[in-house]
Design an enzyme around this catalytic site. Structure first.
Site, PDB file in Angstrom:
ATOM      1  N   TYR A  55       0.863  -1.194   0.000  1.00 61.72           N
ATOM      2  CA  TYR A  55       0.000   0.000   0.000  1.00 61.72           C
ATOM      3  C   TYR A  55       0.892   1.235   0.000  1.00 61.72           C
ATOM      4  O   TYR A  55       1.874   1.286   0.740  1.00 61.72           O
ATOM      5  CB  TYR A  55      -0.893   0.025   1.247  1.00 61.72           C
ATOM      6  CG  TYR A  55      -2.352  -0.165   0.905  1.00 61.72           C
ATOM      7  CD1 TYR A  55      -2.999   0.749   0.091  1.00 61.72           C
ATOM      8  CD2 TYR A  55      -3.063  -1.250   1.393  1.00 61.72           C
ATOM      9  CE1 TYR A  55      -4.336   0.574  -0.242  1.00 61.72           C
ATOM     10  CE2 TYR A  55      -4.396  -1.431   1.065  1.00 61.72           C
ATOM     11  CZ  TYR A  55      -5.028  -0.516   0.248  1.00 61.72           C
ATOM     12  OH  TYR A  55      -6.344  -0.684  -0.086  1.00 61.72           O
ATOM     13  N   GLU A  57      -0.349   4.873  -0.272  1.00 62.57           N
ATOM     14  CA  GLU A  57      -1.128   6.111  -0.429  1.00 62.57           C
ATOM     15  C   GLU A  57      -0.229   7.337  -0.293  1.00 62.57           C
ATOM     16  O   GLU A  57       0.640   7.395   0.582  1.00 62.57           O
ATOM     17  CB  GLU A  57      -2.259   6.145   0.603  1.00 62.57           C
ATOM     18  CG  GLU A  57      -3.341   5.161   0.240  1.00 62.57           C
ATOM     19  CD  GLU A  57      -4.505   5.149   1.217  1.00 62.57           C
ATOM     20  OE1 GLU A  57      -4.600   6.054   2.059  1.00 62.57           O
ATOM     21  OE2 GLU A  57      -5.313   4.212   1.115  1.00 62.57           O
ATOM     22  N   ASP A 201      -8.125  13.834 -24.375  1.00 66.53           N
ATOM     23  CA  ASP A 201      -8.150  12.419 -23.987  1.00 66.53           C
ATOM     24  C   ASP A 201      -7.556  11.644 -25.156  1.00 66.53           C
ATOM     25  O   ASP A 201      -8.226  11.380 -26.153  1.00 66.53           O
ATOM     26  CB  ASP A 201      -9.593  11.983 -23.707  1.00 66.53           C
ATOM     27  CG  ASP A 201      -9.665  10.536 -23.231  1.00 66.53           C
ATOM     28  OD1 ASP A 201      -8.677   9.796 -23.439  1.00 66.53           O
ATOM     29  OD2 ASP A 201     -10.707  10.153 -22.658  1.00 66.53           O
ATOM     30  N   THR A 227      -5.053   6.491 -21.262  1.00 69.24           N
ATOM     31  CA  THR A 227      -4.810   5.161 -20.716  1.00 69.24           C
ATOM     32  C   THR A 227      -3.427   4.730 -21.183  1.00 69.24           C
ATOM     33  O   THR A 227      -2.813   5.376 -22.038  1.00 69.24           O
ATOM     34  CB  THR A 227      -5.858   4.141 -21.213  1.00 69.24           C
ATOM     35  OG1 THR A 227      -5.927   4.205 -22.637  1.00 69.24           O
ATOM     36  CG2 THR A 227      -7.220   4.418 -20.612  1.00 69.24           C
ATOM     37  N   LYS A 230      -3.440   0.970 -24.643  1.00 72.02           N
ATOM     38  CA  LYS A 230      -3.924   0.848 -26.030  1.00 72.02           C
ATOM     39  C   LYS A 230      -2.714   0.908 -26.963  1.00 72.02           C
ATOM     40  O   LYS A 230      -1.878   0.019 -26.904  1.00 72.02           O
ATOM     41  CB  LYS A 230      -4.982   1.913 -26.296  1.00 72.02           C
ATOM     42  CG  LYS A 230      -6.217   1.747 -25.369  1.00 72.02           C
ATOM     43  CD  LYS A 230      -7.312   2.733 -25.698  1.00 72.02           C
ATOM     44  CE  LYS A 230      -8.563   2.478 -24.867  1.00 72.02           C
ATOM     45  NZ  LYS A 230      -8.634   3.293 -23.649  1.00 72.02           N
ATOM     46  N   ARG A 236      -2.992  -2.229 -18.172  1.00 73.75           N
ATOM     47  CA  ARG A 236      -4.243  -1.494 -17.982  1.00 73.75           C
ATOM     48  C   ARG A 236      -4.034  -0.451 -16.903  1.00 73.75           C
ATOM     49  O   ARG A 236      -3.868  -0.791 -15.731  1.00 73.75           O
ATOM     50  CB  ARG A 236      -5.371  -2.457 -17.563  1.00 73.75           C
ATOM     51  CG  ARG A 236      -5.728  -3.521 -18.581  1.00 73.75           C
ATOM     52  CD  ARG A 236      -6.331  -2.929 -19.833  1.00 73.75           C
ATOM     53  NE  ARG A 236      -7.533  -2.197 -19.551  1.00 73.75           N
ATOM     54  CZ  ARG A 236      -8.778  -2.645 -19.770  1.00 73.75           C
ATOM     55  NH1 ARG A 236      -8.957  -3.833 -20.285  1.00 73.75           N
ATOM     56  NH2 ARG A 236      -9.819  -1.896 -19.505  1.00 73.75           N
TER      57      ARG A 236
HETATM   58  N1  DSN Z   1     -13.318   0.889 -23.979  1.00 79.08           N
HETATM   59  C1  DSN Z   1     -12.409   1.752 -24.697  1.00 79.08           C
HETATM   60  C2  DSN Z   1     -12.451   1.507 -26.159  1.00 79.08           C
HETATM   61  O1  DSN Z   1     -12.631   0.367 -26.537  1.00 79.08           O
HETATM   62  O2  DSN Z   1     -12.267   2.419 -26.938  1.00 79.08           O
HETATM   63  C3  DSN Z   1     -12.637   3.181 -24.390  1.00 79.08           C
HETATM   64  O3  DSN Z   1     -12.677   3.346 -23.033  1.00 79.08           O
END
Ligand code: DSN
Length: 420
Positions: A55, A57, A201, A227, A230, A236
């Protein structure tokens, strides 16, 4: 092919079998979901370490728990790598994923009831950009822009008009089904005029930006949200980045505003992914993702498919299957049986419902990670064409034939991170 997870297999054979089945599925299929990828073995290993046991924090040097000697260094490494890769003053690597990262942005810059603005979900935006069913469209007054029906491109006249009329506190640009380059400078100009905080974003295109295959939002926006899993090809997770002036507000919003302890195993894996993304080979990867998507779009157009905006500039293609007279969901499910994994998706101005829309969304990050090149895209388009036709005709044998052909090609291109 069985995965080497001996402890898991001994403790929980049922779960181990499911993991093994997923490894085979990912190895044998052509994964075209544009938000997915294959992480490296190094990223996988970092995610599965004893960092899981801690942990932490707080932030490096300012924790509420002792025993942070190594964790502080790991998080600092991730932060410094993010700052260097994206050219930002400040990075927070603690958000658990994209939606919490965006919620932290609202917490930092808006109060419940304030007006916020983003692209409508069915136009290609994201739930967290103020869409009605999301907390962000419930706790805030969400106003939404879209794309032009004739071009499929962002309607900047509408964006400007809405921004000046509604005066949102926060404007989001970016989305989940945008096949074209995002004009961050145009958004920046409008946000400044409207006095709004502008958030890019870039979850979908972060890897392309890092690899120089898409312009960076950094000079034009206040906050970059992304994120890490991707096109960036990490675990993730998510990050928020900004100029120094917003650092405190963002940090406070992530912790203690929204989250508890960061997931240190993820932070470590993010650090590894950022290290990988800083290598010359990643620049090559990012450009190859785009080249593959463009080649695939051309091949699909040649087969009579209707692509939203007429093609792609990035990793993603949004197909309107209306002219093929096959609904998106039926096509997606048939393609899945053919070993081609896509998701059904609304298209702009879709007359059908989101759970049964007109389109499918595909992308090239995963197949590019496996080493497929532009020379393979005509074949991929041919498989999609045969799959959609078979879906329309209810021809299960044709789908199985495609599945066998897909598996044969995939076997020649082992996936990063998976057991061979
Ligand atoms: N779930 C993602 C996507 O597939 O684009 C976006 O959050």
């Amino acid at each position: 092919m069985t995965a080497p997870h001996p402890a898991l297999a001994a403790t929980d054979p049922e779960l181990a079998a499911l993991v093994g089945a997923e490894e085979r599925l990912q190895a044998e299929t052509l994964r075209l979901i544009p938000s997915e990828n294959y992480v490296s073995r190094a990223v996988l290993e970092a995610s599965g370490t004893v960092l899981q046991n801690k942990y932490s924090e707080g932030y490096p040097g300012r924790r509420y728990y002792e025993g942070q000697q190594n964790i502080d260094r790991i998080e600092t490494l991730a932060v410094e790598r993010a700052k260097a890769l994206f050219g930002v003053d400040h990075a927070n690597v603690q958000p658990y994923s994209g939606s919490p990262a965006n919620l932290a942005v609202y917490l930092a810059f808006a109060r419940p009831g304030d007006t916020v603005m983003g692209m409508a979900l069915p136009m290609g935006g994201h739930l967290t950009h103020g869409w009605g069913v999301s907390a962000t469209g419930t706790w805030f007054h969400g106003v939404q822009y879209g794309v032009r029906q004739d071009t499929g491109l962002i309607d900047f006249d509408q964006v400007r008009e809405l921004a000046l009329k509604e005066r949102p506190k926060v404007i989001f640009c970016g989305g989940t089904a945008l096949p074209r380059t995002i004009d961050f400078a145009a958004f920046g100009e409008i946000a400044r005029e409207a006095g709004a905080v502008l958030v890019a974003d870039v979850a979908h295109i972060a890897g392309l930006i890092a690899g120089g295959a898409h312009p960076s939002p950094v000079p034009h926006v206040d906050v970059v949200s992304t994120t890490t899993h991707k096109t960036l090809r990490g675990p993730r997770g998510a990050m928020l980045m900004s100029r120094e002036e917003h650092a405190k507000a963002l940090d406070k919003a992530v912790f203690p505003g929204l989250q508890g302890g960061p997931h240190n195993q993820t932070t470590a894996a993010v650090a590894v992914a950022l290290h990988e993304a800083a290598q010359p080979s990643f620049r090559h990867y990012a450009h190859a993702v785009v080249a593959n998507a463009k080649a695939l779009a051309e091949a699909l157009l040649a087969r009579g498919f209707d692509l939203v905006s007429g093609g792609t500039d990035n990793h993603l293609i949004l197909m309107d299957l209306t002219p093929k007279e096959v609904p998106g969901k039926i096509a997606a499910k048939a393609l899945d049986r053919a070993g081609i994994v896509v998701n059904y998706n609304t298209v702009p101005y879709d007359p059908r419902k989101p759970f049964d829309p007109s389109g499918i969304r595909i992308g090239t990050p995963s197949l590019t990670s496996r080493g497929l090149g532009t020379e393979h895209m005509a074949q991929v388009a041919a498989w999609i064409d045969r799959g959609v036709a078979a879906a329309g005709a209810g021809d299960e044998d044709a789908l199985l034939t495609v599945r066998a052909e897909v598996a044969e090609l995939m076997a020649a291109f082992p996936a990063p991170g998976l057991p061979v």
